[in-house]
Design a protein around this motif. Structure first.
Motif, mmCIF file in Angstrom:
data_model
loop_
_atom_site.group_PDB
_atom_site.id
_atom_site.type_symbol
_atom_site.label_atom_id
_atom_site.label_comp_id
_atom_site.label_asym_id
_atom_site.label_seq_id
_atom_site.Cartn_x
_atom_site.Cartn_y
_atom_site.Cartn_z
ATOM 1 N N GLU A 207 0.807 -1.215 0.000
ATOM 2 C CA GLU A 207 0.000 0.000 0.000
ATOM 3 C C GLU A 207 0.845 1.272 0.000
ATOM 4 O OE1 GLU A 207 -2.549 -0.250 3.371
ATOM 5 O OE2 GLU A 207 -3.430 -2.174 2.784
ATOM 6 N N LEU A 208 2.148 1.123 0.096
ATOM 7 C CA LEU A 208 3.034 2.284 0.189
ATOM 8 C C LEU A 208 3.587 2.668 -1.177
ATOM 9 C CD1 LEU A 208 5.121 1.383 3.382
ATOM 10 C CD2 LEU A 208 2.910 2.538 3.211
ATOM 11 N N PRO A 209 3.939 3.945 -1.377
ATOM 12 C CA PRO A 209 4.613 4.346 -2.616
ATOM 13 C C PRO A 209 5.992 3.711 -2.708
ATOM 14 C CG PRO A 209 4.638 6.146 -1.038
ATOM 15 C CD PRO A 209 3.749 5.091 -0.460
ATOM 16 N N ASN A 210 6.476 3.497 -3.927
ATOM 17 C CA ASN A 210 7.806 2.914 -4.114
ATOM 18 C C ASN A 210 8.874 3.771 -3.435
ATOM 19 O OD1 ASN A 210 6.707 0.847 -5.599
ATOM 20 N ND2 ASN A 210 7.217 1.734 -7.579
ATOM 21 N N PRO A 211 9.835 3.129 -2.768
ATOM 22 C CA PRO A 211 10.811 3.887 -1.977
ATOM 23 C C PRO A 211 12.061 4.288 -2.761
ATOM 24 C CG PRO A 211 11.102 1.562 -1.557
ATOM 25 C CD PRO A 211 9.966 1.674 -2.553
ATOM 26 N N ASP A 212 12.664 5.384 -2.311
ATOM 27 C CA ASP A 212 14.012 5.757 -2.755
ATOM 28 C C ASP A 212 15.049 5.116 -1.853
ATOM 29 O OD1 ASP A 212 13.502 7.923 -4.859
ATOM 30 O OD2 ASP A 212 12.301 8.635 -3.174
ATOM 31 N N ALA A 213 14.640 4.802 -0.623
ATOM 32 C CA ALA A 213 15.568 4.227 0.347
ATOM 33 C C ALA A 213 14.791 3.340 1.305
ATOM 34 C CB ALA A 213 16.296 5.329 1.113
ATOM 35 N N VAL A 214 15.418 2.222 1.679
ATOM 36 C CA VAL A 214 14.822 1.289 2.644
ATOM 37 C C VAL A 214 15.855 1.006 3.724
ATOM 38 C CG1 VAL A 214 13.824 -0.993 3.019
ATOM 39 C CG2 VAL A 214 13.385 0.212 0.866
ATOM 40 N N PHE A 215 15.437 1.191 4.969
ATOM 41 C CA PHE A 215 16.288 0.821 6.100
ATOM 42 C C PHE A 215 15.635 -0.358 6.805
ATOM 43 C CE2 PHE A 215 17.306 0.941 10.633
ATOM 44 C CZ PHE A 215 18.694 0.896 10.584
ATOM 45 N N ILE A 216 16.388 -1.422 7.009
ATOM 46 C CA ILE A 216 15.871 -2.613 7.680
ATOM 47 C C ILE A 216 16.652 -2.793 8.975
ATOM 48 C CG2 ILE A 216 15.431 -5.079 7.527
ATOM 49 C CD1 ILE A 216 15.331 -4.812 4.499
ATOM 50 N N GLN B 200 13.044 -12.755 1.908
ATOM 51 C CA GLN B 200 11.806 -12.373 1.214
ATOM 52 C C GLN B 200 11.628 -10.859 1.235
ATOM 53 O OE1 GLN B 200 8.289 -13.806 3.160
ATOM 54 N NE2 GLN B 200 6.883 -12.814 1.720
ATOM 55 N N LEU B 201 11.957 -10.264 2.372
ATOM 56 C CA LEU B 201 11.782 -8.825 2.519
ATOM 57 C C LEU B 201 12.718 -8.045 1.601
ATOM 58 C CD1 LEU B 201 10.237 -6.707 4.081
ATOM 59 C CD2 LEU B 201 11.942 -6.868 5.902
ATOM 60 N N ILE B 202 13.982 -8.454 1.549
ATOM 61 C CA ILE B 202 14.939 -7.763 0.674
ATOM 62 C C ILE B 202 14.532 -7.912 -0.785
ATOM 63 C CG2 ILE B 202 17.313 -7.847 -0.191
ATOM 64 C CD1 ILE B 202 18.216 -8.377 2.678
ATOM 65 N N ALA B 203 14.081 -9.102 -1.175
ATOM 66 C CA ALA B 203 13.654 -9.318 -2.559
ATOM 67 C C ALA B 203 12.496 -8.400 -2.917
ATOM 68 C CB ALA B 203 13.262 -10.776 -2.759
ATOM 69 N N LEU B 204 11.524 -8.283 -2.011
ATOM 70 C CA LEU B 204 10.381 -7.411 -2.283
ATOM 71 C C LEU B 204 10.808 -5.951 -2.369
ATOM 72 C CD1 LEU B 204 6.870 -7.621 -0.717
ATOM 73 C CD2 LEU B 204 8.051 -5.429 -0.786
ATOM 74 N N CYS B 205 11.623 -5.512 -1.415
ATOM 75 C CA CYS B 205 12.080 -4.119 -1.414
ATOM 76 C C CYS B 205 12.886 -3.802 -2.671
ATOM 77 C CB CYS B 205 12.920 -3.834 -0.169
ATOM 78 S SG CYS B 205 11.983 -3.877 1.382
ATOM 79 N N ALA B 206 13.738 -4.741 -3.076
ATOM 80 C CA ALA B 206 14.544 -4.532 -4.283
ATOM 81 C C ALA B 206 13.665 -4.398 -5.519
ATOM 82 C CB ALA B 206 15.525 -5.689 -4.454
ATOM 83 N N SER B 207 12.566 -5.147 -5.567
ATOM 84 C CA SER B 207 11.672 -5.081 -6.726
ATOM 85 C C SER B 207 10.890 -3.776 -6.784
ATOM 86 C CB SER B 207 10.691 -6.259 -6.704
ATOM 87 O OG SER B 207 9.743 -6.120 -5.647
ATOM 88 N N ARG B 208 10.750 -3.126 -5.634
ATOM 89 C CA ARG B 208 9.984 -1.886 -5.571
ATOM 90 C C ARG B 208 10.858 -0.633 -5.598
ATOM 91 N NH1 ARG B 208 5.211 -2.192 -2.652
ATOM 92 N NH2 ARG B 208 5.059 0.046 -3.122
ATOM 93 N N LEU B 209 12.147 -0.812 -5.475
ATOM 94 C CA LEU B 209 13.059 0.319 -5.320
ATOM 95 C C LEU B 209 13.056 1.216 -6.556
ATOM 96 C CD1 LEU B 209 14.915 0.979 -2.885
ATOM 97 C CD2 LEU B 209 16.794 -0.023 -4.204
ATOM 98 N N ARG B 210 13.048 2.512 -6.323
ATOM 99 C CA ARG B 210 13.143 3.472 -7.425
ATOM 100 C C ARG B 210 14.566 3.508 -7.974
ATOM 101 N NH1 ARG B 210 9.740 8.760 -5.206
ATOM 102 N NH2 ARG B 210 7.656 7.822 -5.346
ATOM 103 N N PRO B 211 14.756 4.037 -9.197
ATOM 104 C CA PRO B 211 16.108 4.117 -9.765
ATOM 105 C C PRO B 211 17.071 4.836 -8.817
ATOM 106 C CG PRO B 211 14.470 4.663 -11.433
ATOM 107 C CD PRO B 211 13.732 4.534 -10.137
ATOM 108 N N GLU B 212 18.286 4.278 -8.714
ATOM 109 C CA GLU B 212 19.351 4.805 -7.863
ATOM 110 C C GLU B 212 19.017 4.704 -6.378
ATOM 111 O OE1 GLU B 212 20.795 8.635 -9.038
ATOM 112 O OE2 GLU B 212 20.722 8.164 -11.166
ATOM 113 N N GLY B 213 17.989 3.913 -6.049
ATOM 114 C CA GLY B 213 17.632 3.723 -4.654
ATOM 115 C C GLY B 213 18.583 2.788 -3.941
ATOM 116 N N ARG B 214 18.464 2.729 -2.601
ATOM 117 C CA ARG B 214 19.371 1.924 -1.791
ATOM 118 C C ARG B 214 18.610 1.195 -0.685
ATOM 119 N NH1 ARG B 214 25.182 4.224 -0.516
ATOM 120 N NH2 ARG B 214 25.975 4.392 -2.642
ATOM 121 N N ILE B 215 19.118 0.034 -0.323
ATOM 122 C CA ILE B 215 18.645 -0.712 0.835
ATOM 123 C C ILE B 215 19.791 -0.815 1.819
ATOM 124 C CG2 ILE B 215 17.760 -2.911 1.675
ATOM 125 C CD1 ILE B 215 16.582 -3.409 -1.100
ATOM 126 N N VAL B 216 19.533 -0.448 3.058
ATOM 127 C CA VAL B 216 20.547 -0.528 4.109
ATOM 128 C C VAL B 216 20.017 -1.430 5.212
ATOM 129 C CG1 VAL B 216 21.840 0.743 5.863
ATOM 130 C CG2 VAL B 216 21.539 1.720 3.578
#
Length: 433
Positions: A325-334, A343-359
């Motif tokens: 239900e959330l807009p696609n992120p530019d950044a994800v902090f876990i 599973q969570l990283i895979a989902l976040c990576a699929s939703r990440l905006r261009p040049e986005g990051r997961i930390v």
């Protein structure tokens, strides 16, 4: 002045004329001639009423600006079109929108005095140093962090986001160091301007046409500055050393997120909400979502949201539930995953905006391994930094250091593909030749 004979169809421009509450009486003779010579007069119904004897076609703006642009463009070829707008049409007005859609070379703009100019003139205050915000047709959400600590703020309002609603909103965040000046019906015969405290303003009834100016009292406490706030400043649950992302780790993780002022951020496993607080202050025009599964932590997150004047969104959910239900992120902090990290990283990576990051913050080598594996399986480049820090601690009349738990900070981002690199290299080589 007869515009129908002085210009041809190919160079006929759309005239946009700013108008005040005094209507035609406040316009120059040049603007009045433009309106008189027009075939089509476009504007809101209230503005059109200032010209009851206009002989041409009147086109009322009732929403649906994209359809309006199509009509104006079609009329431009055979008609002289004049658009009426309140105040300065380029200040949160229709002129900017028409310039983007039709081209600025197709417009001739005649601004009137803006409501803010008139309000500051009534107040007798300069306004080149004021922070300008509009909640006209926009939510109040996020206003707190955008204006916190600012000495002078001007707000455009609407009937829903009225002066009373703005005062109540600021009171929620304890922003009582502000006094307000409200100017109503500027330029009209019944114009009025008054000073208020926030308590007074919360109970006031004002005309729908108003401007709010907030002035921070000179004796107000020094506003909070910088980032990387001390752990002790946050409300937190404390079993042993406190469930919070420690300051040193938090600061480094924030740098790895590389936030812009309008970034969309997911803070998953928010705990005390310390990372969400810091992200909101670094991205005051963005959207930050704090997701936390433990109901007991929500009270602390909400307390910190209010204390630090950071109007982010709190979700009680166990990720990945609720993320769709959330807009696609530019950044994800876990900071916590509840055992479903891959599973969570895979989902976040699929939703990440261009040049986005997961930390990801990890306290164990197993979480480190799983994080890097999941990021690489998602096609991301994964890097890791091990933070081992210690804080000074007094012992008798001396000082020793107390070590914090080592934390792995894993950062994932998409690698530039070989195809893109080859294209860039070819372009560079061509330019060199």
């Amino acid at each position: 002045m007869n515009l129908t004979t002085t210009t041809g169809a190919k160079d006929r421009k759309i005239h946009i004329i700013g108008i005040g509450e005094d209507g035609a009486a406040g316009l120059t003779s040049e603007c009045l001639d433009m309106i008189q010579a027009a075939n089509v007069l476009v504007g809101g119904e209230r503005l059109l009423q200032h010209f009851p004897t206009f002989a041409g076609e009147k086109l009322a703006i009732k929403g649906g600006l994209s359809d309006l642009v199509v009509k104006i463009k079609a009329l431009q070829a055979t008609h002289h079109v004049v658009v009426l707008a309140s105040g300065d049409p380029l200040f949160y007005g229709i002129a900017g929108y028409l310039a983007r859609k039709l081209g600025s070379d197709q417009l001739q703009i005649r601004p009137h005095l803006s409501s803010l100019q008139l309000a500051f003139a009534q107040l007798g205050e300069s306004w080149q140093d004021a922070v300008l915000e509009s909640v006209h047709g926009r939510p109040l959400k996020g206003l707190a962090q955008r204006i916190d600590g600012k000495a002078k703020v001007a707000l455009l309002t609407d009937e829903q986001n009225s002066p009373a609603a703005i005062a109540a909103y600021l009171q929620q965040f304890g922003m009582t160091e502000y006094d307000a000046y409200v100017a109503e019906n500027l330029g009209a015969a019944d114009e009025r301007a008054r000073h208020y405290t926030l308590d007074e303003l919360a109970a006031a009834e004002c005309s729908p046409l108003n401007v709010v100016i907030l002035l921070r009292r000179k004796d107000a406490p020094t506003p909070r500055k910088g980032f990387g706030f001390a752990d002790e400043e946050f409300h937190q649950r404390k079993p042993e050393k406190g469930l919070i992302t420690k300051r040193e780790v938090r600061v480094f993780s924030l740098s790895e997120l590389q936030l812009a002022e309008d970034s969309v951020v997911w803070d998953i496993g928010a705990g005390s909400g310390s990372v969400a607080v810091e992200c909101t202050r670094l991205a005051p025009k963005g959207q930050v979502f704090a997701i936390e599964k433990n109901e007991g932590d929500l009270v602390n997150i909400e307390a910190n949201r209010v204390k630090f004047r950071t109007d982010f969104t709190v979700l009680h959910a166990k990720a990945p539930a609720g993320l769709d239900e959330l807009p696609n992120p530019d950044a994800v902090f876990i900071g916590g995953s509840g055992g479903e990290l891959a599973q969570l990283i895979a989902l976040c990576a699929s939703r990440l905006r261009p040049e986005g990051r997961i930390v990801v913050n990890a306290a164990t080598i197993e979480t480190l391994h799983d994080s890097m594996k999941a990021m690489r399986e998602a096609g991301m480049d994964a890097s890791v930094t091990l933070l081992q820090t210690a804080r000074s601690k007094p012992i008798l009349n001396m000082t020793r250091f107390d070590g914090l738990n080592p934390i792995y900070v894993i950062t994932g981002q998409y690698v530039v593909t070989e195809a893109i690199e080859a294209t860039t290299a070819g372009t560079t080589a061509g330019a060199a030749e």
